[in-house]
Design an enzyme around this catalytic site. Structure first.
Site, PDB file in Angstrom:
ATOM      1  N   GLU A 105       0.829  -1.211   0.000  1.00 47.79           N
ATOM      2  CA  GLU A 105       0.000   0.000   0.000  1.00 47.79           C
ATOM      3  C   GLU A 105       0.861   1.258   0.000  1.00 47.79           C
ATOM      4  OE1 GLU A 105      -3.047   0.273  -0.574  1.00 47.79           O
ATOM      5  OE2 GLU A 105      -3.680  -1.805  -0.391  1.00 47.79           O
ATOM      6  N   TYR A 108      -7.033   5.767   4.765  1.00 50.63           N
ATOM      7  CA  TYR A 108      -7.095   4.760   3.709  1.00 50.63           C
ATOM      8  C   TYR A 108      -6.217   3.550   4.045  1.00 50.63           C
ATOM      9  CZ  TYR A 108      -5.938   2.047  -0.304  1.00 50.63           C
ATOM     10  OH  TYR A 108      -5.709   0.967  -1.114  1.00 50.63           O
ATOM     11  N   ASP A 141     -10.347   4.494  -1.901  1.00 48.68           N
ATOM     12  CA  ASP A 141      -9.276   5.215  -2.606  1.00 48.68           C
ATOM     13  C   ASP A 141      -9.907   5.878  -3.838  1.00 48.68           C
ATOM     14  OD1 ASP A 141      -9.706   3.221  -4.431  1.00 48.68           O
ATOM     15  OD2 ASP A 141      -7.607   2.623  -4.616  1.00 48.68           O
TER      16      ASP A 141
END
Ligand code: SF4
Length: 353
Positions: free
Chosen positions: A46, A129, A147
């Protein structure tokens, strides 16, 4: 909001589609899309994917795992070594946050990531997020992961007319309707794969989409319009007059004040950049004597557009020293050095008498 039975049915359809068509990414177990994953790997992927494409991040992900297979290994690495291996991925602040977080997890949590969204959010570099994504994908928790790609899908599913970012609350509420404990980690990944493969920014492939039945934008036939963009307002216009004072093979440049636009750079002397167009009688000539009106050009700054006229003065070499004594900020510069000026002034040299 949508009918719950419809949401439940479409959710299953998208997960079936994901099982059949989801991408094989390095941070997913090949061919296995169910169940939790190592939080270190999820987090690493990520962080690397922020502002970076999957294709560009994938080799870095493999390399980092080879060098530092666990969060404890990464925490013990030399800063310089990690930064050197990150070179080419850009946005180096991410690498520094990565290290800071690894060291907190190693030191304060015994090398084990907190297993809930709130605990993850407290770690350095974790925003809403990343915390939701790791909670869902690594720990199988029902987190509302949003996102930019999921935003696009949701604005289309619900035909959300409010432009982003103002429409983000509506997107969050819409996305929450689909969050469930059932395959909680697969759900955001299925949405992301749908966004990458079918619900693309341009020319979405709605006829292949497993969510088509419940998609408001598809029903209206204008899916590509979402997310709605904010109408661009025209930039304010200003007007200026630049003075191109030349002598032989040189010209007068002015060092601009340190504060303000183009602060400390060299430019041409000019009349104030103001909202109303200049009339000839309003302008204080910087030099006595005749001038040629070379015409004007346009230049666009971030906050305004400039229409700049250019008046050219040809002065004798003997007058240059007197002008420099009068104006502390003026310099006499070879014409060949005009390339050192900001574009807004370089354009003056392209005008022909
Ligand atoms: Fe996106 Fe089209 Fe599917 Fe709607 S039907 S979610 S617009 S791909």
């Amino acid at each position: 909001m949508k009918d719950e039975a419809l949401v439940s049915r479409l959710r299953s359809q998208l997960l079936d589609w994901y099982d059949a068509h989801g991408r094989d990414l390095p941070w997913r177990e090949k061919g296995v899309r169910r169940g939790g994953s190592d939080p270190y790997r999820v987090w690493l992927s990520e962080v690397m994917l922020q502002q970076t494409t999957v294709a560009h991040a994938a080799p870095y992900y493999d390399k980092f795992l080879r060098l530092w297979p666990t969060v404890g290994d990464l925490a013990a690495a030399e800063d310089g070594c990690v930064m050197a291996e990150w070179a080419g991925l850009g946005y180096y602040a991410r690498a520094r946050r990565l290290l800071a977080c690894a060291r907190v997890v190693a030191r304060d949590f015994g090398g084990v990531f907190p297993a809930d969204e709130a605990g993850l959010l407290a770690l350095p570099g974790f925003g809403p997020y990343t915390a939701a994504a790791v909670a869902a994908i690594a720990f199988g928790q029902a987190a509302n992961v949003i996102d930019g790609n999921i935003e696009r899908v949701m604005t289309r599913l619900y035909a959300i007319e409010t432009p982003l970012p103002a429409g983000r609350m509506a997107v969050r509420e819409a996305a929450a309707q689909w969050v469930s404990n059932e395959r909680a980690g697969d759900w955001p990944q299925a949405l992301m794969d749908l966004a990458a493969g079918l619900c693309r920014p341009k020319a979405p492939l709605c006829l292949l989409c497993p969510l088509q039945e419940g998609c408001d934008a598809f029903r209206r036939g204008d899916a590509e319009r979402f997310p709605v963009k904010v109408a661009r307002t025209a930039k304010p216009r200003r007007h200026g007059v630049a003075f191109l004072i030349t002598s032989g093979d040189g010209f007068i440049a002015e060092r601009r004040p340190d504060n303000g636009l183009l602060g400390g750079m060299l430019g041409l002397p000019h009349a104030e950049w103001r909202a109303e167009p200049w009339r000839d009688g309003d302008i204080m000539p910087p030099v006595d004597g005749p001038f040629e009106d070379l015409g004007s050009y346009e230049h666009v700054f971030t906050h305004f557009a400039l229409s700049q006229s250019v008046w050219r003065y040809r002065v004798a070499d003997s007058d240059i020293q007197a002008l420099l004594r009068l104006h502390n900020s003026w310099r006499f510069v070879p014409l060949a050095d005009q390339a050192a000026l900001p574009t807004v002034f370089r354009k003056a040299f392209a005008l022909k008498p």
